[in-house]
Design an enzyme around this catalytic site. Sequence first.
Site, PDB file in Angstrom:
ATOM      1  N   ASP A 121      15.736  19.982 -44.910  1.00  0.00           N
ATOM      2  CA  ASP A 121      15.051  19.638 -46.141  1.00  0.00           C
ATOM      3  C   ASP A 121      13.855  20.561 -46.314  1.00  0.00           C
ATOM      4  OD1 ASP A 121      16.751  17.535 -46.675  1.00  0.00           O
ATOM      5  OD2 ASP A 121      15.512  16.073 -45.609  1.00  0.00           O
ATOM      6  N   ASP A 127       4.702  16.812 -43.499  1.00  0.00           N
ATOM      7  CA  ASP A 127       5.738  17.043 -42.484  1.00  0.00           C
ATOM      8  C   ASP A 127       5.254  18.064 -41.463  1.00  0.00           C
ATOM      9  OD1 ASP A 127       7.954  15.447 -43.617  1.00  0.00           O
ATOM     10  OD2 ASP A 127       7.870  16.893 -45.237  1.00  0.00           O
ATOM     11  N   GLU A 150      13.151  18.722 -36.570  1.00  0.00           N
ATOM     12  CA  GLU A 150      13.754  18.888 -37.886  1.00  0.00           C
ATOM     13  C   GLU A 150      12.961  19.890 -38.727  1.00  0.00           C
ATOM     14  OE1 GLU A 150      14.815  18.507 -41.931  1.00  0.00           O
ATOM     15  OE2 GLU A 150      12.853  17.817 -41.199  1.00  0.00           O
ATOM     16  N   GLU A 151      11.698  20.108 -38.378  1.00  0.00           N
ATOM     17  CA  GLU A 151      10.842  21.005 -39.149  1.00  0.00           C
ATOM     18  C   GLU A 151      10.916  22.459 -38.694  1.00  0.00           C
ATOM     19  OE1 GLU A 151       9.574  19.953 -41.820  1.00  0.00           O
ATOM     20  OE2 GLU A 151      10.123  17.879 -41.399  1.00  0.00           O
ATOM     21  N   ASP A 169      12.398  13.974 -35.495  1.00  0.00           N
ATOM     22  CA  ASP A 169      12.078  14.091 -36.913  1.00  0.00           C
ATOM     23  C   ASP A 169      10.646  13.585 -37.018  1.00  0.00           C
ATOM     24  OD1 ASP A 169      11.738  14.028 -39.613  1.00  0.00           O
ATOM     25  OD2 ASP A 169      13.551  12.904 -40.072  1.00  0.00           O
ATOM     26  N   LEU A 171       8.263  13.220 -39.306  1.00  0.00           N
ATOM     27  CA  LEU A 171       7.830  12.283 -40.354  1.00  0.00           C
ATOM     28  C   LEU A 171       8.972  12.058 -41.329  1.00  0.00           C
ATOM     29  CD1 LEU A 171       5.484  10.542 -41.262  1.00  0.00           C
ATOM     30  CD2 LEU A 171       4.715  12.420 -42.709  1.00  0.00           C
ATOM     31  N   ASP A 172       9.800  11.094 -41.030  1.00  0.00           N
ATOM     32  CA  ASP A 172      10.920  10.742 -41.897  1.00  0.00           C
ATOM     33  C   ASP A 172      10.402   9.965 -43.108  1.00  0.00           C
ATOM     34  OD1 ASP A 172      13.931  10.210 -42.308  1.00  0.00           O
ATOM     35  OD2 ASP A 172      13.038   8.199 -42.367  1.00  0.00           O
ATOM     36  N   GLU A 332      18.217  12.183 -35.957  1.00  0.00           N
ATOM     37  CA  GLU A 332      18.172  10.841 -36.539  1.00  0.00           C
ATOM     38  C   GLU A 332      19.306   9.946 -36.035  1.00  0.00           C
ATOM     39  OE1 GLU A 332      16.244  11.978 -40.863  1.00  0.00           O
ATOM     40  OE2 GLU A 332      18.339  12.530 -40.487  1.00  0.00           O
TER      41      GLU A 332
END
Length: 395
Positions: A121, A127, A150-151, A169, A171-172, A332
């Site tokens: 994303d 994030d 994820e970042e 992850d 900060l979901d 996740e």
Amino acid sequence: MTLSSVSSLILRHHTRRPLPPTSNRPPPHHHRLLLPPPFARRRAFVCRPLAAAATEDMAAAASPPTLLEHMGQAGAAADLTVLVAHIQSACKRIAALVASPGNAELSRAKAGAGAVAAGRDAPKPLDELSNDIILSSLRSSGKVAVLASEENDLPIWMSDDGPYVVVTDPLDGSRNIEVSIPTGTIFGIYDRLVEVDHLPLEERAQLNSLQSGSRLVAAGYVLYSSATILCISFGAGTHAFTLDWSTGEFILTHPSLQIPPRGQIYSVNDARYFDWPEGLRKYIDTIRQGKGQHPKKYSARYVCSLVADFHRTLIYGGVAMNPRDHLRLVYEANPLSFLAEQAGGRGSDGKNRILSIQPVKLHQRLPLFLGSMEDMLELESYGDVQQKVNPGYEV
């Protein structure tokens, strides 16, 4: 009236009567001058009777343990305890960050320029700040060999001596902060694969990060909401700890969580109903009419924040889902499925057990269904529940 007569009057007025024999309080010292309330500076010290002292000591001993005390009682490895201590420290900082004034502006803003790898994303400043907090904390722990976030496009090699691999992850649900909807941090912990230590660093980091969920040593999430709750499992049950802001400690509030075998809530964005396959539409139609294996009609509850939707499902039962290829297997699906299974539930992609799926890409996406065992088995019995049509709408 003389000064001596005034003193005598005050003494007579404030001298207490002897307490009845059944009282535990000692008789007052009649020779002391007891000032009236406006002049009192502090409460006089009263010695506790032995029985009362013993009762208070027992109550203190029976108070719920902190997260680190719980790990000590369970005999967790010292290295793992140090690592979890640094994770909880990072999450306290993130909890303060998401609750601070100005976070709405950060949630609306766009992060630094640069290409975003396929499967990721587009990041936002919150994030990236959360990612930096976790990265810094894990690096200072000295217990992490590899961090896959994820970042980040690629896993980060931290230390040749670190015994663990962390996937996260940070900060979901950050897009929800502007409207004060709950967000969360998700993480998983693996043992470092010492058998690949001879390989080049980049390959070594990749292989360590792509371990199957069945190899997880621990997994957890932190929910940032009306309370800050850290839910974690070390492979022997799922336990939730609530942050006590007065002490800065996560206190055990939900020991040995067990998801109900069946719930009465389903959680999904059913605005996409007409993009779903026939099996999923039929399942949802059936349970909300009360015509499924459970005779009661199901209710819909959907936050669009994965940690929040999963936390409610863990407590109340039912099923939470995203039927299209959207959620990440590594960051996740694996950690949350591990928690679900340890609480007696199930995590699935609609056909297969999540923890049995071997990741092949770091940012690999898939459908995710989490929830009560009976609800999950009924859902999977409909067969065609994975959404393959994606008309290009925003998530």
